[in-house]
Scaffold this active site. Structure first.
Site, PDB file in Angstrom:
ATOM      1  N   LYS A 114       0.273  26.340 -32.048  1.00  0.00           N
ATOM      2  CA  LYS A 114      -1.024  25.837 -32.492  1.00  0.00           C
ATOM      3  C   LYS A 114      -1.634  26.886 -33.400  1.00  0.00           C
ATOM      4  O   LYS A 114      -1.897  28.016 -32.984  1.00  0.00           O
ATOM      5  CB  LYS A 114      -1.923  25.585 -31.281  1.00  0.00           C
ATOM      6  CG  LYS A 114      -3.300  25.097 -31.662  1.00  0.00           C
ATOM      7  CD  LYS A 114      -4.062  24.629 -30.439  1.00  0.00           C
ATOM      8  CE  LYS A 114      -5.457  24.217 -30.789  1.00  0.00           C
ATOM      9  NZ  LYS A 114      -6.211  23.766 -29.619  1.00  0.00           N
ATOM     10  N   LYS A 173       0.858  21.862 -34.050  1.00  0.00           N
ATOM     11  CA  LYS A 173      -0.468  21.423 -34.484  1.00  0.00           C
ATOM     12  C   LYS A 173      -1.057  22.432 -35.444  1.00  0.00           C
ATOM     13  O   LYS A 173      -0.995  23.621 -35.136  1.00  0.00           O
ATOM     14  CB  LYS A 173      -1.333  21.307 -33.235  1.00  0.00           C
ATOM     15  CG  LYS A 173      -2.725  20.853 -33.466  1.00  0.00           C
ATOM     16  CD  LYS A 173      -3.378  20.622 -32.144  1.00  0.00           C
ATOM     17  CE  LYS A 173      -4.854  20.605 -32.364  1.00  0.00           C
ATOM     18  NZ  LYS A 173      -5.598  21.076 -31.268  1.00  0.00           N
TER      19      LYS A 173
END
Ligand code: PBG
Length: 325
Positions: A190, A244
């Protein structure tokens, strides 16, 4: 090369990857019934649901064939504290939402987010000491948060906080509490991305966030480090790894799938949704084909599933396409 592109049937025959409704996870926002809802800035077409509306939406999603839903609660500043205690309340909004969906729509999977930013007064994903985000103290709370959500009926626990060692700790705690069958989807890779701001508005974190998340979320410039992150999470027991943001990171999706061959998800984030919607609202691009092309790209990059706010739109389009065939 053009010999192979002559006819629709031939193009279909030679198509390498395809998108199906089975590849979609729908992130949704929920809000307390009594809070009057406004539009979410930068997310046209996305609303925060009350629990009743959420159950209705989950039923429609299941009818469309969407396998899984990922609810995120809006937390008003009055419920936010330094250490995010609301995350441990067994009757908090997310737990009530999970129980309501499980009761009324048992055939849809529920993925629930574990992190403190939705509950803290400073908007960080962990416990703060001055400017430092305390790792191990945070992990202890995350474990309790995971148990709280699993007790409410969450099928997939998805830690999005980026603390070190949390996957192993949460796995251990889930097992110890009888939740051996609950899966962990790790937000393994992330990045500290600028694509999350519409989401932060949607959950009420934007106004309170002090500073940035660069001491725990990853530097967008790094790719080898993504492999390292994912390998640690897998070793600690993650069942599924996630990348992400999505579209800016298709190379990372590909590298992870190539290196580990594990179930790999991507999150087409709020900012990505906003970009596509904004251009479509201006009639600068055509929404439906752009949505489908963006989702197909995740499949080409090796992803098994995509979290996308476009899930119901994409499911509807896929359904119409099947009818036409
Ligand atoms: C919470 C969380 C965030 C997102 C998913 N879970 C925000 C953040 O880390 O700041 C972003 C999702 C999106 O932008 O759609 N930790």
């Amino acid at each position: 090369m053009r010999r192979s592109r002559q006819f629709p049937w031939l193009r279909r025959l030679l198509q390498e990857v395809s998108l199906s409704v089975n590849d979609l996870i729908w992130p949704v926002f929920i809000i307390e019934e009594h809070l009057t809802d406004q539009e979410i800035p930068a997310m046209p077409g996305v609303r925060r649901f009350s629990i009743d509306q959420l159950v209705h939406a989950a039923r429609e999603a299941a009818a469309l064939g969407i396998p899984c839903i990922a609810p995120f609660p809006f937390t008003a500043s009055s419920h936010r504290t330094e250490r995010g205690e609301e995350s441990l309340n067994p009757n908090n909004l997310i737990c009530c939402a999970i129980r309501a969906i499980k009761e009324s729509v048992p055939n849809i999977g529920i993925m629930s987010d574990v992190a403190l930013d939705i509950y803290t007064s400073h908007g960080h994903d962990g416990v703060v000491d001055g400017k430092r985000i305390l790792n191990d103290q945070t992990v202890e709370i995350l474990c309790q948060q995971a148990i709280n959500q699993a007790s409410a009926g969450a099928d997939l626990i998805a830690p999005s906080d980026m603390m070190d060692g949390r996957i192993g700790a949460i796995r251990c705690e889930l097992d110890r509490n009888g939740f051996q069958d609950v899966l962990i989807v790790s937000y393994a890779v992330k990045y500290a991305s600028a694509f999350y701001s519409p989401f932060r508005n949607a959950v009420g974190s934007n106004d309170c966030l002090k500073g940035n998340k660069r001491t725990y979320q990853m530097n967008s410039a790094n790719s080898d480090e993504a492999l390292h992150e994912a390998s640690l999470d897998l070793a600690e027991g993650a069942d599924i790894i996630m990348v992400k943001p999505g579209m800016p990171c298709l190379d990372i999706c590909w590298r992870l799938k190539d290196a580990f061959g594990m179930p790999t998800f991507a999150y087409q984030t709020s900012g990505e949704y906003a970009m596509i919607q904004a251009a479509a609202c201006e009639s600068w691009i055509d929404l439906d084909p752009v949505v489908m092309e963006s989702l197909l790209a995740f499949k080409r990059a090796g992803c098994d599933a995509i979290l996308t706010y476009f899930a119901p739109i994409a499911a509807q389009i896929l359904r119409e396409q099947t009818r036409q065939d």
